[in-house]
Design a protein around this motif. Structure first.
Motif, PDB file in Angstrom:
ATOM      1  N   LEU A  65       0.840  -1.196   0.000  1.00 26.88           N
ATOM      2  CA  LEU A  65       0.000   0.000   0.000  1.00 26.88           C
ATOM      3  C   LEU A  65       0.879   1.252   0.000  1.00 26.88           C
ATOM      4  O   LEU A  65       1.883   1.304   0.714  1.00 26.88           O
ATOM      5  CB  LEU A  65      -0.910   0.024   1.233  1.00 26.88           C
ATOM      6  CG  LEU A  65      -2.097  -0.932   1.255  1.00 26.88           C
ATOM      7  CD1 LEU A  65      -2.864  -0.779   2.555  1.00 26.88           C
ATOM      8  CD2 LEU A  65      -3.026  -0.699   0.072  1.00 26.88           C
ATOM      9  N   PRO A  66       0.484   2.276  -0.774  1.00 28.19           N
ATOM     10  CA  PRO A  66       1.249   3.540  -0.782  1.00 28.19           C
ATOM     11  C   PRO A  66       0.883   4.388   0.435  1.00 28.19           C
ATOM     12  O   PRO A  66       0.087   5.330   0.349  1.00 28.19           O
ATOM     13  CB  PRO A  66       0.795   4.193  -2.092  1.00 28.19           C
ATOM     14  CG  PRO A  66      -0.594   3.689  -2.302  1.00 28.19           C
ATOM     15  CD  PRO A  66      -0.624   2.289  -1.747  1.00 28.19           C
ATOM     16  N   TRP A 211     -17.652   6.242   1.666  1.00 26.29           N
ATOM     17  CA  TRP A 211     -17.605   7.248   0.609  1.00 26.29           C
ATOM     18  C   TRP A 211     -16.294   7.221  -0.183  1.00 26.29           C
ATOM     19  O   TRP A 211     -16.326   7.254  -1.428  1.00 26.29           O
ATOM     20  CB  TRP A 211     -17.850   8.637   1.196  1.00 26.29           C
ATOM     21  CG  TRP A 211     -17.714   9.744   0.200  1.00 26.29           C
ATOM     22  CD1 TRP A 211     -16.720  10.672   0.119  1.00 26.29           C
ATOM     23  CD2 TRP A 211     -18.593  10.024  -0.901  1.00 26.29           C
ATOM     24  NE1 TRP A 211     -16.916  11.508  -0.948  1.00 26.29           N
ATOM     25  CE2 TRP A 211     -18.067  11.138  -1.588  1.00 26.29           C
ATOM     26  CE3 TRP A 211     -19.786   9.441  -1.354  1.00 26.29           C
ATOM     27  CZ2 TRP A 211     -18.680  11.683  -2.697  1.00 26.29           C
ATOM     28  CZ3 TRP A 211     -20.400   9.991  -2.473  1.00 26.29           C
ATOM     29  CH2 TRP A 211     -19.856  11.099  -3.136  1.00 26.29           C
ATOM     30  N   PRO A 212     -15.109   7.161   0.434  1.00 31.30           N
ATOM     31  CA  PRO A 212     -13.876   7.099  -0.368  1.00 31.30           C
ATOM     32  C   PRO A 212     -13.820   5.900  -1.305  1.00 31.30           C
ATOM     33  O   PRO A 212     -13.273   5.988  -2.414  1.00 31.30           O
ATOM     34  CB  PRO A 212     -12.770   7.020   0.702  1.00 31.30           C
ATOM     35  CG  PRO A 212     -13.359   7.659   1.898  1.00 31.30           C
ATOM     36  CD  PRO A 212     -14.803   7.284   1.873  1.00 31.30           C
ATOM     37  N   GLN A 213     -14.391   4.778  -0.902  1.00 28.58           N
ATOM     38  CA  GLN A 213     -14.395   3.601  -1.770  1.00 28.58           C
ATOM     39  C   GLN A 213     -15.364   3.750  -2.929  1.00 28.58           C
ATOM     40  O   GLN A 213     -15.166   3.155  -3.993  1.00 28.58           O
ATOM     41  CB  GLN A 213     -14.752   2.360  -0.958  1.00 28.58           C
ATOM     42  CG  GLN A 213     -13.656   1.896  -0.017  1.00 28.58           C
ATOM     43  CD  GLN A 213     -14.012   0.597   0.672  1.00 28.58           C
ATOM     44  OE1 GLN A 213     -15.063   0.470   1.282  1.00 28.58           O
ATOM     45  NE2 GLN A 213     -13.133  -0.376   0.570  1.00 28.58           N
ATOM     46  N   ASN A 216     -13.869   7.082  -5.368  1.00 26.77           N
ATOM     47  CA  ASN A 216     -12.528   6.920  -5.933  1.00 26.77           C
ATOM     48  C   ASN A 216     -12.235   5.440  -6.157  1.00 26.77           C
ATOM     49  O   ASN A 216     -12.564   4.604  -5.312  1.00 26.77           O
ATOM     50  CB  ASN A 216     -11.459   7.514  -5.011  1.00 26.77           C
ATOM     51  CG  ASN A 216     -11.517   9.027  -4.972  1.00 26.77           C
ATOM     52  OD1 ASN A 216     -12.156   9.665  -5.804  1.00 26.77           O
ATOM     53  ND2 ASN A 216     -10.856   9.620  -3.993  1.00 26.77           N
ATOM     54  N   ASN A 217     -11.617   5.131  -7.285  1.00 25.06           N
ATOM     55  CA  ASN A 217     -11.245   3.740  -7.570  1.00 25.06           C
ATOM     56  C   ASN A 217      -9.743   3.559  -7.744  1.00 25.06           C
ATOM     57  O   ASN A 217      -9.274   2.473  -8.030  1.00 25.06           O
ATOM     58  CB  ASN A 217     -11.976   3.222  -8.822  1.00 25.06           C
ATOM     59  CG  ASN A 217     -11.804   4.156 -10.012  1.00 25.06           C
ATOM     60  OD1 ASN A 217     -10.766   4.793 -10.179  1.00 25.06           O
ATOM     61  ND2 ASN A 217     -12.843   4.261 -10.835  1.00 25.06           N
ATOM     62  N   ASP A 218      -8.989   4.630  -7.566  1.00 22.07           N
ATOM     63  CA  ASP A 218      -7.527   4.572  -7.629  1.00 22.07           C
ATOM     64  C   ASP A 218      -6.998   4.537  -6.202  1.00 22.07           C
ATOM     65  O   ASP A 218      -7.320   5.406  -5.384  1.00 22.07           O
ATOM     66  CB  ASP A 218      -6.994   5.787  -8.373  1.00 22.07           C
ATOM     67  CG  ASP A 218      -5.488   5.731  -8.549  1.00 22.07           C
ATOM     68  OD1 ASP A 218      -4.861   4.771  -8.053  1.00 22.07           O
ATOM     69  OD2 ASP A 218      -4.934   6.647  -9.181  1.00 22.07           O
ATOM     70  N   VAL A 219      -6.201   3.539  -5.878  1.00 19.00           N
ATOM     71  CA  VAL A 219      -5.718   3.374  -4.506  1.00 19.00           C
ATOM     72  C   VAL A 219      -4.887   4.574  -4.053  1.00 19.00           C
ATOM     73  O   VAL A 219      -4.819   4.869  -2.857  1.00 19.00           O
ATOM     74  CB  VAL A 219      -4.913   2.061  -4.385  1.00 19.00           C
ATOM     75  CG1 VAL A 219      -3.587   2.166  -5.124  1.00 19.00           C
ATOM     76  CG2 VAL A 219      -4.688   1.701  -2.916  1.00 19.00           C
ATOM     77  N   ALA A 226      -9.977   3.397   3.731  1.00 19.81           N
ATOM     78  CA  ALA A 226     -10.276   2.703   2.483  1.00 19.81           C
ATOM     79  C   ALA A 226      -9.105   1.829   2.043  1.00 19.81           C
ATOM     80  O   ALA A 226      -9.297   0.735   1.509  1.00 19.81           O
ATOM     81  CB  ALA A 226     -10.623   3.720   1.388  1.00 19.81           C
ATOM     82  N   GLY A 227      -7.880   2.302   2.261  1.00 15.91           N
ATOM     83  CA  GLY A 227      -6.714   1.503   1.912  1.00 15.91           C
ATOM     84  C   GLY A 227      -6.634   0.222   2.724  1.00 15.91           C
ATOM     85  O   GLY A 227      -6.304  -0.840   2.202  1.00 15.91           O
ATOM     86  N   LEU A 228      -6.963   0.317   4.014  1.00 15.44           N
ATOM     87  CA  LEU A 228      -6.970  -0.878   4.856  1.00 15.44           C
ATOM     88  C   LEU A 228      -8.037  -1.869   4.411  1.00 15.44           C
ATOM     89  O   LEU A 228      -7.860  -3.074   4.530  1.00 15.44           O
ATOM     90  CB  LEU A 228      -7.204  -0.493   6.322  1.00 15.44           C
ATOM     91  CG  LEU A 228      -6.031   0.182   7.030  1.00 15.44           C
ATOM     92  CD1 LEU A 228      -6.421   0.537   8.458  1.00 15.44           C
ATOM     93  CD2 LEU A 228      -4.809  -0.720   7.038  1.00 15.44           C
ATOM     94  N   ALA A 229      -9.154  -1.364   3.903  1.00 16.11           N
ATOM     95  CA  ALA A 229     -10.202  -2.254   3.407  1.00 16.11           C
ATOM     96  C   ALA A 229      -9.713  -3.058   2.209  1.00 16.11           C
ATOM     97  O   ALA A 229     -10.032  -4.246   2.072  1.00 16.11           O
ATOM     98  CB  ALA A 229     -11.445  -1.454   3.036  1.00 16.11           C
ATOM     99  N   THR A 230      -8.935  -2.438   1.336  1.00 12.12           N
ATOM    100  CA  THR A 230      -8.369  -3.184   0.201  1.00 12.12           C
ATOM    101  C   THR A 230      -7.355  -4.202   0.692  1.00 12.12           C
ATOM    102  O   THR A 230      -7.227  -5.279   0.118  1.00 12.12           O
ATOM    103  CB  THR A 230      -7.707  -2.230  -0.798  1.00 12.12           C
ATOM    104  OG1 THR A 230      -6.613  -1.545  -0.160  1.00 12.12           O
ATOM    105  CG2 THR A 230      -8.692  -1.193  -1.304  1.00 12.12           C
TER     106      THR A 230
END
Length: 274
Positions: A65-66, A211-213, A216-219, A226-230
Motif C-alpha cells: 500500500l502507498p 464514501w472514499p471507496q 474513488n477507484n484509484d488506490v 479505504a486503503g486498509l479495506a483493500t
C-alpha cells in the motif's frame, strides 16, 4: 463512615482500572499480533506475546500500500472538512440563532430532517453530483460530502442561542454591523464549541470508509480507512499484516491526540455545561 467512604473509593478505582484494562486490551492484542507469524496468530490456544518481534509484516504492508499517499489524502480530507465545517456551520448557526429572515423555521426544519435520515441515502445523489462535475477520483470528491455539516449547524446554533442578546446589541451600539458583530464579538465566544466540532469532524472524517471507496477507484486517491479495506481483501488470513497496517493507520490520530490532549478533553467536556 470514613471506612465506608474509603471502601467506596477503592471499589470505584478498581472498576475504573478494570474498565481501562478491557478498553486497552484490543490495542495491545493488535500490537503484539503485528509481530507474530501467521501460524502464531491462528494458534489454539491463543498466545498474547510473539515468540520474536519481527518487522516482516510492516515491510510487507508498506510494499503493498502507498502509505505516504494514504496519509497525505487523509490529512487533506480531515483538514478541508474541518475548515468547511467550522466556517459554514458558524455562519449558518449564527444566522439561525440571531437573525430574522423569511423561511428561517422551514430551512432549519430541513436541516433537522437531514440529521434524522441515514447518511447512506445521500450516497447516490452525492456521487451523481461529483460525477457531473467531472471530479470523480480526486481529493475534492473526498471532501465534497463534508462541505456543509448539518450537525455543525445545529450544534453551533445552540451555542449562539446561549449567548445573551445584550452582547449583540452592545456591539451594534458601538458601531458594528452584522458581519462585524459575528466575527469580532460572537464567534470568539464559541471557542469551546468550535473546538468540540473540530474534534468530532476530524474523528468522523478520519474513519470515513464507504464514501472514499465509492467515489474513488484509484488506490493512490484512497484514505487510510479505504486503503486498509483493500488490504483486507488481498489476504483474509494474514492477520499480522492486517494488524501492522491498522497500527500504521492509527499513528496520525494517536500523535494528534497526544499533542492536543488538553484541547480534546476541554472541547468535549466543555460542551456539557458552562
Amino acid at each position: 463512615m470514613k471506612h465506608s467512604s474509603k471502601s467506596g473509593k477503592i471499589l470505584v478505582y478498581l472498576l475504573l482500572i478494570l474498565g481501562s484494562a478491557i478498553m486497552i486490551f484490543p490495542f495491545l492484542w493488535m500490537f503484539f499480533t503485528s509481530f507474530k507469524t501467521v501460524p502464531e496468530s491462528m494458534s489454539v490456544p491463543a498466545t498474547i506475546f510473539p515468540s520474536a518481534f519481527r518487522l516482516d509484516k510492516y515491510k510487507e504492508v508498506l510494499s503493498k500500500l502507498p502509505f505516504v499517499k494514504l496519509y497525505w489524502n487523509t490529512i487533506l480530507l480531515v483538514f478541508f472538512r474541518v475548515i468547511c465545517a467550522v466556517v459554514f456551520s458558524s455562519m449558518a448557526g449564527y444566522a439561525f440563532a440571531k437573525l430574522k429572515f423569511r423561511g428561517k423555521g422551514l430551512l432549519f426544519t430541513i436541516i433537522l430532517m437531514q440529521m434524522s435520515l441515514p447518511s447512506q441515502i445521500f450516497l447516490i445523489p452525492q456521487y451523481q453530483m461529483v460525477a457531473k462535475m467531472g471530479l470523480v477520483n480526486t481529493i475534492f470528491a473526498l471532501v465534497f460530502p463534508g462541505l456543509v455539516s448539518a450537525f455543525g449547524v445545529f450544534f453551533l446554533r445552540q451555542t449562539y442561542l446561549s449567548i445573551p442578546e445584550e452582547i449583540g446589541e452592545a456591539a451594534y451600539l458601538d458601531g458594528c454591523n452584522q458581519w462585524q458583530t459575528f466575527y469580532k464579538v460572537m464567534f470568539p465566544l464559541t471557542g469551546t464549541s468550535v473546538a468540540a466540532l473540530t474534534i468530532f469532524t476530524a474523528v468522523f472524517a478520519y474513519g470515513d470508509l464507504m464514501w472514499p471507496q465509492i467515489v474513488n477507484n484509484d488506490v493512490t486517491k484512497f484514505t487510510l480507512s479505504a486503503g486498509l479495506a483493500t488490504l483486507r481483501g488481498m489476504n483474509t488470513t494474514d492477520f499480522p499484516m492486517l494488524m501492522a497496517g491498522s497500527l500504521l493507520a492509527m499513528l496520525p490520530m494517536v500523535i494528534l491526540y497526544l499533542i492536543f490532549q488538553r484541547q480534546f478533553v476541554e472541547g468535549i467536556a466543555g460542551t456539557g455545561g458552562k
